[in-house]
Design a protein around this motif. Structure first.
Motif, PDB file in Angstrom:
ATOM      1  N   ASN A 174       5.466  -4.777   5.495  1.00  0.00           N
ATOM      2  CA  ASN A 174       6.197  -5.720   4.641  1.00  0.00           C
ATOM      3  C   ASN A 174       5.731  -5.762   3.189  1.00  0.00           C
ATOM      4  N   HIS A 175       4.993  -4.762   2.762  1.00  0.00           N
ATOM      5  CA  HIS A 175       4.466  -4.821   1.384  1.00  0.00           C
ATOM      6  C   HIS A 175       5.543  -4.548   0.352  1.00  0.00           C
ATOM      7  N   ASN A 176       6.633  -3.873   0.790  1.00  0.00           N
ATOM      8  CA  ASN A 176       7.771  -3.678  -0.122  1.00  0.00           C
ATOM      9  C   ASN A 176       7.399  -3.045  -1.463  1.00  0.00           C
ATOM     10  N   ASN A 177       6.358  -2.244  -1.450  1.00  0.00           N
ATOM     11  CA  ASN A 177       5.885  -1.589  -2.685  1.00  0.00           C
ATOM     12  C   ASN A 177       5.494  -2.560  -3.802  1.00  0.00           C
ATOM     13  N   LEU A 178       5.254  -3.805  -3.431  1.00  0.00           N
ATOM     14  CA  LEU A 178       4.891  -4.799  -4.458  1.00  0.00           C
ATOM     15  C   LEU A 178       3.534  -4.489  -5.097  1.00  0.00           C
ATOM     16  N   LEU A 179       2.683  -3.749  -4.374  1.00  0.00           N
ATOM     17  CA  LEU A 179       1.359  -3.436  -4.925  1.00  0.00           C
ATOM     18  C   LEU A 179       1.282  -1.990  -5.442  1.00  0.00           C
ATOM     19  N   LYS A 180       2.450  -1.379  -5.590  1.00  0.00           N
ATOM     20  CA  LYS A 180       2.484  -0.023  -6.137  1.00  0.00           C
ATOM     21  C   LYS A 180       1.883  -0.035  -7.548  1.00  0.00           C
ATOM     22  N   ASN A 181       1.064   0.983  -7.809  1.00  0.00           N
ATOM     23  CA  ASN A 181       0.418   1.135  -9.122  1.00  0.00           C
ATOM     24  C   ASN A 181      -0.605   0.044  -9.448  1.00  0.00           C
ATOM     25  N   SER A 182      -1.018  -0.686  -8.446  1.00  0.00           N
ATOM     26  CA  SER A 182      -2.079  -1.677  -8.665  1.00  0.00           C
ATOM     27  C   SER A 182      -3.437  -0.974  -8.719  1.00  0.00           C
ATOM     28  N   LEU A 185     -13.209  -3.363  14.321  1.00  0.00           N
ATOM     29  CA  LEU A 185     -12.426  -4.489  14.823  1.00  0.00           C
ATOM     30  C   LEU A 185     -11.088  -4.517  14.105  1.00  0.00           C
ATOM     31  N   THR A 186     -11.064  -3.961  12.890  1.00  0.00           N
ATOM     32  CA  THR A 186      -9.822  -3.861  12.117  1.00  0.00           C
ATOM     33  C   THR A 186      -9.626  -2.394  11.709  1.00  0.00           C
ATOM     34  N   PRO A 187      -8.380  -2.015  11.402  1.00  0.00           N
ATOM     35  CA  PRO A 187      -8.105  -0.610  11.038  1.00  0.00           C
ATOM     36  C   PRO A 187      -8.648  -0.275   9.640  1.00  0.00           C
ATOM     37  N   PRO A 188      -8.678   1.030   9.311  1.00  0.00           N
ATOM     38  CA  PRO A 188      -9.316   1.470   8.070  1.00  0.00           C
ATOM     39  C   PRO A 188      -8.637   0.960   6.790  1.00  0.00           C
ATOM     40  N   CYS A 189      -9.452   0.404   5.894  1.00  0.00           N
ATOM     41  CA  CYS A 189      -8.934  -0.153   4.647  1.00  0.00           C
ATOM     42  C   CYS A 189      -8.453   0.935   3.699  1.00  0.00           C
ATOM     43  N   ALA A 190      -9.121   2.109   3.717  1.00  0.00           N
ATOM     44  CA  ALA A 190      -8.722   3.178   2.801  1.00  0.00           C
ATOM     45  C   ALA A 190      -7.271   3.584   3.053  1.00  0.00           C
ATOM     46  N   MET A 191      -6.885   3.669   4.319  1.00  0.00           N
ATOM     47  CA  MET A 191      -5.504   4.007   4.680  1.00  0.00           C
ATOM     48  C   MET A 191      -4.539   2.957   4.128  1.00  0.00           C
ATOM     49  N   LEU A 192      -4.913   1.714   4.258  1.00  0.00           N
ATOM     50  CA  LEU A 192      -4.036   0.634   3.792  1.00  0.00           C
ATOM     51  C   LEU A 192      -3.811   0.726   2.286  1.00  0.00           C
ATOM     52  N   ILE A 193      -4.907   0.928   1.542  1.00  0.00           N
ATOM     53  CA  ILE A 193      -4.804   0.982   0.078  1.00  0.00           C
ATOM     54  C   ILE A 193      -3.907   2.151  -0.344  1.00  0.00           C
ATOM     55  N   ALA A 194      -4.065   3.279   0.356  1.00  0.00           N
ATOM     56  CA  ALA A 194      -3.217   4.442   0.057  1.00  0.00           C
ATOM     57  C   ALA A 194      -1.751   4.125   0.368  1.00  0.00           C
ATOM     58  N   LEU A 195      -1.546   3.497   1.507  1.00  0.00           N
ATOM     59  CA  LEU A 195      -0.191   3.136   1.938  1.00  0.00           C
ATOM     60  C   LEU A 195       0.494   2.183   0.953  1.00  0.00           C
ATOM     61  N   LEU A 196      -0.307   1.282   0.387  1.00  0.00           N
ATOM     62  CA  LEU A 196       0.253   0.293  -0.541  1.00  0.00           C
ATOM     63  C   LEU A 196       0.631   0.927  -1.883  1.00  0.00           C
ATOM     64  N   GLY A 197       0.160   2.153  -2.099  1.00  0.00           N
ATOM     65  CA  GLY A 197       0.537   2.846  -3.332  1.00  0.00           C
ATOM     66  C   GLY A 197      -0.319   2.500  -4.529  1.00  0.00           C
ATOM     67  N   ALA A 198      -1.564   2.081  -4.266  1.00  0.00           N
ATOM     68  CA  ALA A 198      -2.460   1.777  -5.387  1.00  0.00           C
ATOM     69  C   ALA A 198      -2.602   3.004  -6.269  1.00  0.00           C
ATOM     70  N   PHE A 246       2.251 -14.814   6.698  1.00  0.00           N
ATOM     71  CA  PHE A 246       1.334 -13.808   7.227  1.00  0.00           C
ATOM     72  C   PHE A 246       0.737 -14.243   8.561  1.00  0.00           C
ATOM     73  N   PRO A 247       0.591 -13.331   9.505  1.00  0.00           N
ATOM     74  CA  PRO A 247      -0.174 -13.655  10.708  1.00  0.00           C
ATOM     75  C   PRO A 247      -1.648 -13.793  10.333  1.00  0.00           C
ATOM     76  N   SER A 248      -2.407 -14.561  11.105  1.00  0.00           N
ATOM     77  CA  SER A 248      -3.792 -14.788  10.691  1.00  0.00           C
ATOM     78  C   SER A 248      -4.750 -13.768  11.315  1.00  0.00           C
ATOM     79  N   GLU A 249      -4.427 -13.257  12.478  1.00  0.00           N
ATOM     80  CA  GLU A 249      -5.333 -12.310  13.139  1.00  0.00           C
ATOM     81  C   GLU A 249      -5.363 -11.012  12.335  1.00  0.00           C
ATOM     82  N   ALA A 250      -6.570 -10.431  12.193  1.00  0.00           N
ATOM     83  CA  ALA A 250      -6.772  -9.332  11.253  1.00  0.00           C
ATOM     84  C   ALA A 250      -5.918  -8.096  11.557  1.00  0.00           C
ATOM     85  N   ASN A 251      -5.851  -7.690  12.836  1.00  0.00           N
ATOM     86  CA  ASN A 251      -5.062  -6.507  13.178  1.00  0.00           C
ATOM     87  C   ASN A 251      -3.574  -6.728  12.953  1.00  0.00           C
TER      88      ASN A 251
END
Lengths: 330, 330
Positions: free
Chosen positions: A84-92, A106-119, A70-75
């Motif tokens: 690169n999540h590969n749907n590994l967190l689908k249905n989490s 300073l970082t992009p929206p977390c809600a979008m990320l969680i939706a994208l990951l398929g929680a 993983f890169p360390s910088e937040a963005n």
């Protein structure tokens, strides 16, 4: 184990970083997989570092695919995980102490990320009422994620309190370091680890406040030298003249204010008050919270004692370098 | 999450009952399913109640099949679980702070139960070296269960220390209750919940020890009335005469010993020492551990202070009824 257990783990993790996240709130996040196994327990650690949800997603993916680098910088991390999540967190399930943010800070929206990951589900403690970040739950619901709001709300609101007070004006806390027997003196009371932690907290405060007595007896630097961090501006509350030779004046990039009043200047938002018995007596009604360290020592040498009538409520109890510390409110 | 995380949860759970399990050791157990989801976090709570493994098996089965109605008595519970587990815990992992017992005591052997339940793996902290209970790991291995021994050994050995000292002779600890500022007095310092907890601990001690000063100034009952429990025998260490009208003499089913020596009589194994500054000074070299409560109050009324030079190490930090407490060693 149930929702209460998982969200409590997130709350506890967030409290470890209370005092370090300014101007961001202390937030914790736990991710469980579709079978209820814990994949990550994480928290937001500091401004500019990943939000709790992003930290947790990184930890969970790292557990599921140890080959990911993983890169360390937040963005960059956000971007990398998105691709690169590969749907590994689908249905989490995500357990978050605060509604995931909806905005590009300073970082992009977390809600979008969680939706994208398929929680499948997000359990939220406090709702975010700030104009710029609110609306995360709405984003999640629109994306088809099951959302529970207001779970363990009181505990999560308490965790969030400093952040809420920053929005309204300022948050202030009195930091006190005592031995197990309540004594203190001008020397060092707590362990190196506890003092490093205190300097980390100082380095994100914009003002540190002491009384004239502390200045004259301790002649402190009030900086963050143990972590080479930025020293906060200093306010000395005293009716007497102050010698400009005092150490507090000889720290780079810091203003020193001297005043014969106990009111905090309005331009400061995150305010640490330090002192002993007398200053605690003067300040106990003015500060919002108390951060009290106890070493594990008794000492007959410790001649100073705190004398005040004050009943507190313990909010969180931590432990660092053989010292315990607690966040308290009245 | 990894073995360290799960076993740490078990260690933490066990510490909550330290002081209450005599003559049994404080033991914790966590069960995870084949996917790594936590099914139970449990501990042995008291002599005669189920061992940690049995408590955990009950909690895990109850989670997996909420319709099961379990008997409460330990032997019946063991029997019930043996017959009704329905392979629900097959391929689970047990994390135990102490090697599961191999013997029929008040309850049947836990190692047999774990094997019967079809656990895939057992992660063990301390090995049981007691003649009557050792050999559990062997039973498990013979049954084809994967066994890891000595995981987080130091932490688990520390948890087990009182039990080991009972085998060698006796375990003693000094109980102290202070305000946040280190003061104490003859009145009540800690919350009702903390005092109930103390009485629960007293009720499983066979001896409580005080100095003559405490007898004369506090005139305490030293019983376990808050839980209607058995009062331990009392030892008063004093060179002076003791008035037989003192409260300590008027508690049913208790012996009172008076002696001008600080040595604990050999017939007692689980010994609680209570007192203030002077008795702590006298006893600090003699006791094995320290149990120190702190309320969340400062008080100018608290005139008494502990005066001693003593450096301790915090082993476990708990919280009960707005009081924090810690188990310490030198």
């Amino acid at each position: 184990m149930n929702d209460r257990f998982y969200l409590s783990l997130a709350i506890n993790e967030a409290w470890k970083y209370q005092g370090l996240t300014y101007p961001n709130p202390a937030v914790g996040c736990v991710i469980t997989d579709k079978n209820g196994a814990i994949l990550a327990i994480a928290a937001h650690k500091k401004r500019g570092l990943p939000h709790a949800e992003l930290e947790a997603a990184k930890a969970a993916l790292s557990k599921l695919n140890p080959l990911l680098i993983f890169p360390s910088e937040a963005n960059e991390l956000y971007d990398f995980i998105s691709k690169n999540h590969n749907n590994l967190l689908k249905n989490s399930t995500f357990y978050v102490t605060l509604e995931p943010c909806s905005h590009q800070g300073l970082t992009p929206p977390c809600a979008m990320l969680i939706a994208l990951l398929g929680a499948k589900r997000v359990v939220i403690g406090s709702l975010d009422k700030s104009e710029k970040a609110k609306g995360g739950a709405q984003i999640l619901k629109k994306a088809g994620v099951e959302v529970e709001e207001g779970f363990l709300k009181d505990e999560c609101d308490e965790l969030l309190k400093p952040f809420l007070l920053w929005q309204e004006g300022s948050f202030s806390f009195f930091k006190l370091a005592l031995r197990l027997d309540g004594t203190y003196d001008n020397g060092i009371i707590t362990s190196h680890e506890a003092r490093v932690f205190t300097h980390e907290i100082r380095s994100v405060c914009d003002l540190i406040v002491i009384g004239g007595e502390t200045l004259r007896t301790d002649n402190p630097l009030l900086d963050a030298r143990l972590i080479e961090g930025k020293a906060p501006d200093a306010l000395i509350c005293t009716a007497k003249d102050v010698e400009k030779t005092a150490n507090v004046f000889h720290v780079k990039n810091r203003k020193v204010l001297i005043q014969n009043s106990l009111d905090f200047p309005k331009q400061y938002k995150n305010i640490m008050v330090e002192g002993g018995s007398n200053f605690l007596n003067v300040m106990s009604e003015k500060v919002d919270r108390f951060l009290i360290f106890h070493s594990c020592d008794f000492s007959q040498e410790g001649s100073k004692r705190v004398e005040i009538d004050l009943k507190l409520k313990l909010l969180y109890q931590g432990f660092i370098g053989n010292c315990s510390f607690g966040w308290y409110r009245k």
